[in-house]
Design a protein around this motif. Structure first.
Motif, PDB file in Angstrom:
ATOM      1  N   THR A 136      47.199  43.337  44.540  1.00 26.95           N
ATOM      2  CA  THR A 136      45.841  42.953  44.151  1.00 26.95           C
ATOM      3  C   THR A 136      44.799  43.947  44.649  1.00 26.95           C
ATOM      4  OG1 THR A 136      46.349  40.617  43.968  1.00 26.95           O
ATOM      5  CG2 THR A 136      44.103  41.152  44.521  1.00 26.95           C
ATOM      6  N   LEU A 179      44.771  46.880  42.443  1.00 32.27           N
ATOM      7  CA  LEU A 179      44.181  46.520  41.147  1.00 32.27           C
ATOM      8  C   LEU A 179      42.656  46.483  41.251  1.00 32.27           C
ATOM      9  CD1 LEU A 179      44.238  45.523  38.218  1.00 32.27           C
ATOM     10  CD2 LEU A 179      44.687  43.211  39.078  1.00 32.27           C
ATOM     11  N   SER A 180      42.151  45.841  42.297  1.00 35.03           N
ATOM     12  CA  SER A 180      40.695  45.753  42.489  1.00 35.03           C
ATOM     13  C   SER A 180      40.088  47.145  42.589  1.00 35.03           C
ATOM     14  CB  SER A 180      40.363  44.974  43.769  1.00 35.03           C
ATOM     15  OG  SER A 180      40.846  43.679  43.655  1.00 35.03           O
ATOM     16  N   ILE A 207      40.028  48.794  39.151  1.00 34.51           N
ATOM     17  CA  ILE A 207      39.005  48.166  38.298  1.00 34.51           C
ATOM     18  C   ILE A 207      37.619  48.695  38.670  1.00 34.51           C
ATOM     19  CG2 ILE A 207      37.818  45.967  37.846  1.00 34.51           C
ATOM     20  CD1 ILE A 207      40.603  44.636  37.858  1.00 34.51           C
ATOM     21  N   LYS A 256      37.770  46.327  31.681  1.00 36.68           N
ATOM     22  CA  LYS A 256      38.164  45.714  32.948  1.00 36.68           C
ATOM     23  C   LYS A 256      38.996  44.460  32.688  1.00 36.68           C
ATOM     24  CE  LYS A 256      34.057  45.367  34.973  1.00 36.68           C
ATOM     25  NZ  LYS A 256      33.029  45.189  36.020  1.00 36.68           N
ATOM     26  N   TYR A 257      38.584  43.728  31.673  1.00 36.75           N
ATOM     27  CA  TYR A 257      39.286  42.496  31.313  1.00 36.75           C
ATOM     28  C   TYR A 257      40.748  42.799  30.959  1.00 36.75           C
ATOM     29  CZ  TYR A 257      39.694  37.746  29.561  1.00 36.75           C
ATOM     30  OH  TYR A 257      40.064  36.436  29.405  1.00 36.75           O
ATOM     31  N   SER A 277      42.813  43.993  34.044  1.00 30.49           N
ATOM     32  CA  SER A 277      43.144  42.896  34.958  1.00 30.49           C
ATOM     33  C   SER A 277      44.241  42.008  34.385  1.00 30.49           C
ATOM     34  CB  SER A 277      41.889  42.050  35.237  1.00 30.49           C
ATOM     35  OG  SER A 277      42.257  40.850  35.881  1.00 30.49           O
ATOM     36  N   GLU A 278      44.071  41.579  33.147  1.00 30.52           N
ATOM     37  CA  GLU A 278      45.041  40.634  32.579  1.00 30.52           C
ATOM     38  C   GLU A 278      46.429  41.262  32.436  1.00 30.52           C
ATOM     39  OE1 GLU A 278      44.595  37.610  32.502  1.00 30.52           O
ATOM     40  OE2 GLU A 278      42.835  36.898  31.440  1.00 30.52           O
ATOM     41  N   ARG A 285      47.993  41.900  35.963  1.00 33.89           N
ATOM     42  CA  ARG A 285      48.395  40.627  36.582  1.00 33.89           C
ATOM     43  C   ARG A 285      49.632  40.040  35.884  1.00 33.89           C
ATOM     44  NH1 ARG A 285      45.868  39.001  40.774  1.00 33.89           N
ATOM     45  NH2 ARG A 285      43.907  40.056  41.249  1.00 33.89           N
ATOM     46  N   GLU A 327      52.929  38.927  37.934  1.00 32.87           N
ATOM     47  CA  GLU A 327      53.375  37.535  37.907  1.00 32.87           C
ATOM     48  C   GLU A 327      54.671  37.310  37.141  1.00 32.87           C
ATOM     49  OE1 GLU A 327      50.074  35.257  36.436  1.00 32.87           O
ATOM     50  OE2 GLU A 327      48.745  36.262  37.864  1.00 32.87           O
ATOM     51  N   TYR A 362      48.363  27.844  36.983  1.00 31.24           N
ATOM     52  CA  TYR A 362      48.158  29.280  37.203  1.00 31.24           C
ATOM     53  C   TYR A 362      48.220  30.088  35.913  1.00 31.24           C
ATOM     54  CZ  TYR A 362      48.162  33.061  40.634  1.00 31.24           C
ATOM     55  OH  TYR A 362      47.796  34.115  41.428  1.00 31.24           O
ATOM     56  N   ASN A 363      48.875  29.535  34.891  1.00 27.12           N
ATOM     57  CA  ASN A 363      49.044  30.277  33.630  1.00 27.12           C
ATOM     58  C   ASN A 363      48.746  29.401  32.431  1.00 27.12           C
ATOM     59  OD1 ASN A 363      51.446  31.715  35.445  1.00 27.12           O
ATOM     60  ND2 ASN A 363      50.268  33.094  34.167  1.00 27.12           N
ATOM     61  N   ALA A 364      47.966  29.957  31.509  1.00 32.17           N
ATOM     62  CA  ALA A 364      47.646  29.200  30.298  1.00 32.17           C
ATOM     63  C   ALA A 364      48.329  29.783  29.074  1.00 32.17           C
ATOM     64  CB  ALA A 364      46.140  29.187  30.087  1.00 32.17           C
ATOM     65  N   ALA A 382      47.290  32.663  27.633  1.00 37.27           N
ATOM     66  CA  ALA A 382      46.175  33.132  26.804  1.00 37.27           C
ATOM     67  C   ALA A 382      45.945  34.633  26.899  1.00 37.27           C
ATOM     68  CB  ALA A 382      44.897  32.409  27.214  1.00 37.27           C
ATOM     69  N   PHE A 438      44.090  37.090  24.108  1.00 37.60           N
ATOM     70  CA  PHE A 438      42.740  37.626  24.337  1.00 37.60           C
ATOM     71  C   PHE A 438      42.739  39.141  24.114  1.00 37.60           C
ATOM     72  CE2 PHE A 438      39.465  34.878  26.536  1.00 37.60           C
ATOM     73  CZ  PHE A 438      40.078  33.666  26.306  1.00 37.60           C
ATOM     74  N   PHE A 472      33.181  40.920  39.355  1.00 42.82           N
ATOM     75  CA  PHE A 472      34.135  40.679  38.275  1.00 42.82           C
ATOM     76  C   PHE A 472      35.199  39.723  38.805  1.00 42.82           C
ATOM     77  CE2 PHE A 472      37.936  42.448  35.796  1.00 42.82           C
ATOM     78  CZ  PHE A 472      37.704  41.610  34.705  1.00 42.82           C
ATOM     79  N   GLU A 518      38.321  38.104  38.807  1.00 44.58           N
ATOM     80  CA  GLU A 518      39.621  38.212  38.129  1.00 44.58           C
ATOM     81  C   GLU A 518      40.794  37.886  39.037  1.00 44.58           C
ATOM     82  OE1 GLU A 518      42.131  40.875  38.521  1.00 44.58           O
ATOM     83  OE2 GLU A 518      41.105  41.431  40.370  1.00 44.58           O
ATOM     84  N   LYS A 538      43.152  35.771  40.601  1.00 41.17           N
ATOM     85  CA  LYS A 538      43.627  34.395  40.449  1.00 41.17           C
ATOM     86  C   LYS A 538      44.062  33.777  41.778  1.00 41.17           C
ATOM     87  CE  LYS A 538      46.484  33.824  36.896  1.00 41.17           C
ATOM     88  NZ  LYS A 538      47.625  34.154  35.991  1.00 41.17           N
ATOM     89  N   THR A 593      37.618  36.570  34.120  1.00 41.06           N
ATOM     90  CA  THR A 593      38.700  36.477  33.134  1.00 41.06           C
ATOM     91  C   THR A 593      39.017  34.997  32.894  1.00 41.06           C
ATOM     92  OG1 THR A 593      40.442  36.566  34.803  1.00 41.06           O
ATOM     93  CG2 THR A 593      39.744  38.668  33.846  1.00 41.06           C
ATOM     94  N   GLN A 594      39.591  34.755  31.733  1.00 39.78           N
ATOM     95  CA  GLN A 594      40.031  33.388  31.426  1.00 39.78           C
ATOM     96  C   GLN A 594      41.073  32.946  32.452  1.00 39.78           C
ATOM     97  OE1 GLN A 594      43.353  33.435  30.002  1.00 39.78           O
ATOM     98  NE2 GLN A 594      43.526  31.227  30.268  1.00 39.78           N
ATOM     99  N   HIS A 603      40.827  29.646  34.617  1.00 43.56           N
ATOM    100  CA  HIS A 603      41.942  28.691  34.484  1.00 43.56           C
ATOM    101  C   HIS A 603      42.495  28.336  35.868  1.00 43.56           C
ATOM    102  CE1 HIS A 603      45.361  26.778  32.362  1.00 43.56           C
ATOM    103  NE2 HIS A 603      46.055  27.182  33.426  1.00 43.56           N
ATOM    104  N   ALA A 604      42.738  29.355  36.692  1.00 36.57           N
ATOM    105  CA  ALA A 604      43.289  29.105  38.032  1.00 36.57           C
ATOM    106  C   ALA A 604      42.300  28.331  38.906  1.00 36.57           C
ATOM    107  CB  ALA A 604      43.665  30.427  38.703  1.00 36.57           C
ATOM    108  N   TYR A 606      39.971  23.679  26.129  1.00 41.84           N
ATOM    109  CA  TYR A 606      41.413  23.627  25.821  1.00 41.84           C
ATOM    110  C   TYR A 606      42.168  22.728  26.789  1.00 41.84           C
ATOM    111  CZ  TYR A 606      42.855  27.573  29.036  1.00 41.84           C
ATOM    112  OH  TYR A 606      43.104  28.406  30.101  1.00 41.84           O
TER     113      TYR A 606
END
Lengths: 324, 96
Positions: free
Chosen positions: A111, A114-115, A118, A136-137, A140-141, A144, A148, A217-219, A221, A225, B13, B15, B17, B49-50, B54-55, B91
């Motif tokens: 992390t 990653l930070s 970013i 950035k979005y 990060s996604e 991560r 995970e 912790y996870n959707a 999505a 996105f 930002f 992000e 989780k 972030t989504q 969410h978390a 959702y």
């Protein structure tokens, strides 16, 4: 024994990356032979990240990197590929401005790293705050996801580059973990890598549970996105895992209103399911900086599609009345 | 009422989780269990972030039901953060 072989071609971007992906030979994961086009090498950050990820699992003495002759060899050096592989390039170059519009290859394992990336990506790519938001979005996604789900011991490999001609940022993020099929198969039974990729791109589907709405912790999505960001940007998005690749194709600028779909196969796309098997997941994405749709407007589109998808998933599990 | 300032923990930002989960488990849940109302203050947070949102809140909706939204307020959210919170809230209710 036959070595793993990679050839850095004259050109490999997301639009024409299929030939590069087909050229891999991953026979012996302990030895790597890298050759290159002798005249000019022009490659997407995804290609560099894949080579770095593959090479990082091989000790430097077992990597045979052919001496580069192409005029553009300095690019490979500047993006940090030799450094990442633990090799001396033998290429001397005069360093230009320290903050050119690129992010050299980086290995991200936690992390904090990653930070840090970013934060650095904004000045390195000379982005305005509004331009930086989707970049950035995405970073990060995707990273991560690697942390995970991939179980990759080396984390994520990434790099990015600004292309002035098209005013795009091109990003590659790669891991050498278990791949999408194994992750999705923890909750769904998929018959192929391609089917697993399709599910992974569908909103509300996660390998961590079958439950609608996901876990705490996870959707399910994140990839939807990211594909949506690429779609609204009218650009390419490629995801390659196992022997399958899904490519979101560019949308025409003539199309006024972009439609998002929950099923990635409803988007304009191409697929391959007979590629050399990539042990892990490789993602490439192009984002146009201009003209840009506001990120918050994109979120309105996403909300609508996401809600429809969840509703459909619920309905698909309704029990039917039994009439006898 | 307990106000939780997110910026010092997650930056501009949001992000991370793991940080979201920690805030939920160590600050929000104890406050809700203590019958407090909670204000999540996003001042200084420019984007999220989504996955982060969410978390942070999905499990609250699942565990306490959507009535929990009467006890949680979101403060100083810009348009992006508002919309991402809206997506997650919607959702999760649709899913339950």
């Amino acid at each position: 024994m036959i070595n793993m072989k990679i050839h850095l071609p004259n050109s490999a971007f997301l639009g024409n990356i299929d030939a590069f992906l087909r050229s891999f030979d991953m026979s012996d994961p302990t030895k790597l032979e890298i050759t290159a086009n002798k005249k000019w090498i022009s490659i997407h950050p995804l290609v560099l990240a894949m080579v770095a990820a593959l090479g990082s699992s091989v000790s430097p003495e077992n990597i045979d990197f052919e001496k580069l002759e192409a005029k553009s060899k300095h690019y490979i050096e500047r993006m940090g590929l030799f450094k990442m592989l633990g090799l001396e390039s033998g290429i001397t170059m005069i360093e230009h401005e320290p903050a050119g519009r690129f992010v050299p290859l980086a290995k991200i394992t936690n992390t904090a790293e990653l930070s840090s990336i970013i934060t650095e990506i904004v000045p390195l790519l000379h982005l305005s705050p509004a331009q930086a938001e989707p970049i950035k979005y995405i970073l990060s996604e995707l990273v991560r996801n690697v942390f995970e789900h991939s179980l990759a011991k080396d984390g994520a490999f990434m790099c990015a580059q600004y292309y002035a001609n098209s005013s795009t940022i091109r990003i590659g993020i790669v891991d050498t973990g278990v791949g999408i099929k194994k992750t999705i198969d923890a909750s769904y039974s998929t018959g192929s890598d391609l089917e697993a990729i399709r599910l992974a791109l569908t909103p509300g589907i996660t390998g961590t549970t079958k439950r609608i709405g996901g876990t705490e912790y996870n959707a399910g999505a994140g990839l939807f996105f990211i594909k949506s960001i690429a779609k609204v940007s009218r650009n390419f998005f490629v995801i390659y895992s196992g022997n399958a690749m899904y490519k979101l194709l560019r949308s025409s600028r003539a199309t006024k209103n972009i439609r998002l779909y929950s099923d990635p196969f409803d988007d304009r796309h191409s697929i391959c399911n007979d590629l050399p098997s990539w042990r892990g997941t490789a993602v490439g994405i192009d984002i146009a900086l201009e003209p840009r749709q506001e990120f918050s407007l994109l979120l309105d589109h996403i909300r609508k599609i996401y809600m429809n998808a969840i509703s459909e998933q619920k309905k698909s599990r309704y029990r039917k009345a039994r009439f006898i | 009422m307990i106000s939780i300032k997110l910026f010092p923990m997650v930056g501009e930002f949001a992000e991370n989780k793991d940080a979201a989960k920690e805030i939920r488990l160590l600050q929000i849940v104890p406050a809700l269990d203590g019958k407090e109302e909670v204000v999540l203050d996003f001042e200084g947070v420019n984007s999220a972030t989504q996955s982060f949102i969410h978390a942070l809140i999905s499990d609250l909706i699942r565990k306490y039901g959507n009535e929990v939204l009467d006890r949680i307020s979101f403060q100083h959210c810009n348009e992006t953060v508002r919309k991402i919170i809206g997506i997650v809230v919607d959702y999760m209710q649709e899913a339950e």
